[in-house]
Design a protein around this motif. Structure first.
Motif, mmCIF file in Angstrom:
data_model
loop_
_atom_site.group_PDB
_atom_site.id
_atom_site.type_symbol
_atom_site.label_atom_id
_atom_site.label_comp_id
_atom_site.label_asym_id
_atom_site.label_seq_id
_atom_site.Cartn_x
_atom_site.Cartn_y
_atom_site.Cartn_z
ATOM 1 N N GLY A 5 74.991 11.084 43.842
ATOM 2 C CA GLY A 5 75.261 10.015 42.709
ATOM 3 C C GLY A 5 74.773 10.196 41.332
ATOM 4 N N LEU A 6 74.482 11.405 41.013
ATOM 5 C CA LEU A 6 74.048 11.763 39.544
ATOM 6 C C LEU A 6 74.719 12.349 38.607
ATOM 7 C CD1 LEU A 6 70.289 13.118 40.538
ATOM 8 C CD2 LEU A 6 71.054 10.722 39.947
ATOM 9 N N ALA A 7 76.157 12.254 38.736
ATOM 10 C CA ALA A 7 77.174 12.853 37.715
ATOM 11 C C ALA A 7 76.946 12.570 36.363
ATOM 12 C CB ALA A 7 78.634 12.252 37.853
ATOM 13 N N GLY A 8 76.633 11.497 36.052
ATOM 14 C CA GLY A 8 76.279 11.068 34.699
ATOM 15 C C GLY A 8 75.027 11.815 34.015
ATOM 16 N N LEU A 9 74.096 11.919 35.045
ATOM 17 C CA LEU A 9 72.756 12.409 34.228
ATOM 18 C C LEU A 9 72.967 13.877 34.368
ATOM 19 C CD1 LEU A 9 70.285 10.165 36.052
ATOM 20 C CD2 LEU A 9 70.859 10.337 33.610
ATOM 21 N N ARG A 10 73.719 14.523 35.080
ATOM 22 C CA ARG A 10 73.931 16.111 34.734
ATOM 23 C C ARG A 10 72.812 17.013 35.625
ATOM 24 N NH1 ARG A 10 77.412 16.440 35.585
ATOM 25 N NH2 ARG A 10 78.280 18.600 34.801
ATOM 26 N N MET A 11 72.952 17.280 36.882
ATOM 27 C CA MET A 11 71.789 17.949 37.414
ATOM 28 C C MET A 11 72.651 18.882 38.544
ATOM 29 S SD MET A 11 68.884 18.563 38.288
ATOM 30 C CE MET A 11 68.761 19.380 39.803
ATOM 31 N N GLY A 12 72.534 20.075 38.466
ATOM 32 C CA GLY A 12 72.742 21.023 39.453
ATOM 33 C C GLY A 12 71.933 22.067 39.847
ATOM 34 N N TYR A 13 72.090 22.905 40.896
ATOM 35 C CA TYR A 13 70.996 23.917 41.272
ATOM 36 C C TYR A 13 71.724 24.970 42.140
ATOM 37 C CZ TYR A 13 70.672 21.528 45.762
ATOM 38 O OH TYR A 13 70.944 20.757 46.951
ATOM 39 N N LEU A 14 70.987 26.218 42.248
ATOM 40 C CA LEU A 14 71.406 27.124 42.843
ATOM 41 C C LEU A 14 70.137 27.790 43.641
ATOM 42 C CD1 LEU A 14 70.485 30.095 41.266
ATOM 43 C CD2 LEU A 14 72.402 29.495 39.545
ATOM 44 N N VAL A 15 70.388 28.448 44.475
ATOM 45 C CA VAL A 15 69.732 29.248 45.257
ATOM 46 C C VAL A 15 70.074 30.751 45.270
ATOM 47 C CG1 VAL A 15 68.569 29.570 47.483
ATOM 48 C CG2 VAL A 15 69.294 27.285 46.874
ATOM 49 N N ALA A 16 69.390 31.636 44.863
ATOM 50 C CA ALA A 16 69.700 33.038 44.874
ATOM 51 C C ALA A 16 68.284 33.954 45.153
ATOM 52 C CB ALA A 16 69.789 33.434 43.265
ATOM 53 N N GLN A 17 68.128 35.104 45.141
ATOM 54 C CA GLN A 17 67.391 36.082 45.413
ATOM 55 C C GLN A 17 66.359 36.094 44.110
ATOM 56 O OE1 GLN A 17 66.420 37.352 48.199
ATOM 57 N NE2 GLN A 17 68.093 36.552 49.326
ATOM 58 N N PRO A 18 65.030 35.953 44.332
ATOM 59 C CA PRO A 18 64.308 35.937 43.400
ATOM 60 C C PRO A 18 64.555 36.837 41.926
ATOM 61 C CG PRO A 18 62.965 36.320 45.455
ATOM 62 C CD PRO A 18 64.362 36.257 45.676
ATOM 63 N N GLU A 19 65.065 37.923 42.273
ATOM 64 C CA GLU A 19 65.206 38.806 40.970
ATOM 65 C C GLU A 19 66.642 38.336 40.262
ATOM 66 O OE1 GLU A 19 66.053 40.596 44.552
ATOM 67 O OE2 GLU A 19 63.793 39.692 44.528
ATOM 68 N N VAL A 20 67.528 38.025 41.165
ATOM 69 C CA VAL A 20 68.656 37.278 40.674
ATOM 70 C C VAL A 20 68.406 36.068 39.821
ATOM 71 C CG1 VAL A 20 71.205 36.281 41.218
ATOM 72 C CG2 VAL A 20 70.285 38.417 42.414
ATOM 73 N N ALA A 21 67.431 35.267 40.380
ATOM 74 C CA ALA A 21 67.007 33.804 39.763
ATOM 75 C C ALA A 21 66.553 34.137 38.537
ATOM 76 C CB ALA A 21 66.423 33.125 40.748
ATOM 77 N N ALA A 22 65.981 35.348 38.550
ATOM 78 C CA ALA A 22 64.840 35.597 37.176
ATOM 79 C C ALA A 22 65.776 36.166 36.233
ATOM 80 C CB ALA A 22 63.947 36.688 37.593
ATOM 81 N N ALA A 23 66.965 36.625 36.525
ATOM 82 C CA ALA A 23 67.867 37.213 35.739
ATOM 83 C C ALA A 23 68.557 35.972 35.141
ATOM 84 C CB ALA A 23 68.693 38.263 36.016
ATOM 85 N N ILE A 24 68.974 34.955 35.884
ATOM 86 C CA ILE A 24 69.863 34.053 35.453
ATOM 87 C C ILE A 24 68.894 33.190 34.262
ATOM 88 C CG2 ILE A 24 70.702 31.976 36.388
ATOM 89 C CD1 ILE A 24 71.258 33.363 38.799
ATOM 90 N N ARG A 25 67.853 32.941 34.715
ATOM 91 C CA ARG A 25 66.765 31.977 33.930
ATOM 92 C C ARG A 25 66.826 32.802 32.467
ATOM 93 N NH1 ARG A 25 63.039 32.132 38.032
ATOM 94 N NH2 ARG A 25 63.752 30.318 39.475
ATOM 95 N N LYS A 26 66.835 34.139 32.274
ATOM 96 C CA LYS A 26 66.878 34.521 30.968
ATOM 97 C C LYS A 26 68.063 34.181 30.332
ATOM 98 C CE LYS A 26 63.961 38.579 31.980
ATOM 99 N NZ LYS A 26 64.163 40.121 32.258
ATOM 100 N N VAL A 27 68.920 33.713 30.609
ATOM 101 C CA VAL A 27 70.253 33.320 29.847
ATOM 102 C C VAL A 27 70.424 31.903 29.922
ATOM 103 C CG1 VAL A 27 71.528 35.516 29.616
ATOM 104 C CG2 VAL A 27 71.996 34.203 31.798
#
Ligand SMILES: Cc1ncc(COP(=O)(O)O)c(C=O)c1O
Length: 362
Positions: A228-250
């Motif tokens: 129920g949070l469409a209007g507040l904009r909240m998503g997440y992902l689960v990845a391997q730590p190295e992939v997650a770290a690279a994603i955080r950079k961009v």
């Protein structure tokens, strides 16, 4: 005129949001139109969310926690993964965009099924990646063997939308196992599970439980639908730590807002209520599907909070006829119409509008 923006964007289709409720209500001069066009769950904010947001607002002159630590810890505990594997964003669509940015250079390929989520072509074009669209099967689902065959040396990203928006179809574990075994290890696979909470078929795997251990898999989730949070904009992902770290950079800095973080933390306390609401939607999904089939519409089995009416080139006129009766649905001319499952009353109004529209269209 001097060109200031990229020429290739001229041919890009714009994202079409569902039509505005206020707009149609005004146009028809009725008490209130009904919107079944954006796959929202109709039961309002979860208990505690409004209070948490109100409280967070007292700090709205401050930047949010950029590391999103409390929320990532809560999600990590909920899913039994370490917090360094979680990235949050301004809706899962923003994370999908970041994933393309983190994997594709101009000319690289992103493979996905079509028809699927309408943002995919837009976000791939945004970085100049080439969209490779693999047609859905005759049963409106992903053709996973054809998607595996479509992977080339240029492919960096493959997206499996499960269940698929807008057709509602889902791929099952055995076919997904086979597909993942066929994808080269240097290609990232995104399993977009925006509607996971609505899945009732036990053969459709929960990708966080089943595949998040694989090095080249990222699981994408949203709190816009069941939570129920469409209007507040909240998503997440689960990845391997190295992939997650690279994603955080961009990632755009501070893009999970203060209120989104507070709301998500409050919502996560309400899992029982989420399950109760999803069960109501699932019951209505079965009822609407059956009623539409009685009207001779071929409706594929949906595992999400919407149903798909493959009406071909009658899709747009069907949508217009429903709107004329005060019900906003989402036509994707010339393929079909997606209709979100609403409250029982809203669904009754849609079914009456659908009967009228089908009658009119012959
Ligand atoms: C398959 C799919 N993925 C992602 C999203 C994005 O959701 P949000 O950006 O609201 O998290 C949607 C929304 O409709 C969707 O259908």
């Amino acid at each position: 005129m001097t060109r200031l923006t990229r020429a290739d964007l001229d041919s890009l289709p714009a994202y079409v949001p569902g039509r505005s409720l206020a707009d149609l209500t005004r146009e028809l001069g009725i008490a209130e139109a009904i919107k079944l066009a954006s796959n929202e769950v109709p039961y309002g904010p979860l208990p505690g969310v409004v209070e948490a947001v109100t409280e967070a607002m007292t700090q709205s002159h401050r930047y949010p926690d950029m590391g999103v630590l409390a929320l990532r810890d809560a999600l990590a505990a909920r899913f039994g993964v370490s917090a360094d594997r979680i990235v949050t964003g301004c809706g899962s669509v923003a994370l999908a965009e970041i994933l393309v940015k983190a994997t594709c250079l101009p000319g690289d390929e992103m493979v996905y099924s079509w028809r699927s989520f309408e943002a995919y072509p837009i976000i791939s074009a945004g970085v100049g990646a080439t969209s490779v669209r693999v047609p859905n099967t005759a049963a409106h689902g992903h053709d996973l063997p054809a998607m595996a065959d479509a992977i080339t040396d240029r492919t960096r990203l493959v997206v499996v939308c499960n269940p698929n928006n807008p057709t509602g179809t889902a791929v099952r574990k055995a076919e997904l196992d086979r597909f993942l075994a066929d994808v080269p290890s240097d290609v990232l696979v995104v399993l977009d599970e925006a509607y996971r909470e609505l899945v009732t078929d036990p053969d459709v795997p929960d990708a966080i439980d089943t595949y998040a251990g694989r090095p080249n898999v990222v699981v994408l989730r949203t709190m816009s639908k069941a939570w129920g949070l469409a209007g507040l904009r909240m998503g997440y992902l689960v990845a391997q730590p190295e992939v997650a770290a690279a994603i955080r950079k961009v990632l755009t800095p501070f893009s999970t807002s203060l209120v989104a973080q507070a709301a998500a933390l409050a919502a996560l306390q309400q899992e029982d209520e989420v399950k109760r609401r999803c069960a109501l939607v699932v019951t209505e999904r079965a009822r609407v599907t059956e009623a539409l089939r009685k009207l001779n519409v071929e409706v594929p089995e949906s595992q999400a909070n919407f149903v798909w009416l493959p009406l071909g080139d009658k899709s747009a006129p069907f949508g217009a006829a429903c709107e004329g009766r005060g019900v906003i649905v989402r036509p994707f001319q010339p393929d079909g119409v997606r209709v979100t499952i609403g409250t029982p009353e809203e669904n009754d109004a849609f079914l009456a509008a659908a009967e009228f529209a089908l009658d009119q269209l012959g």
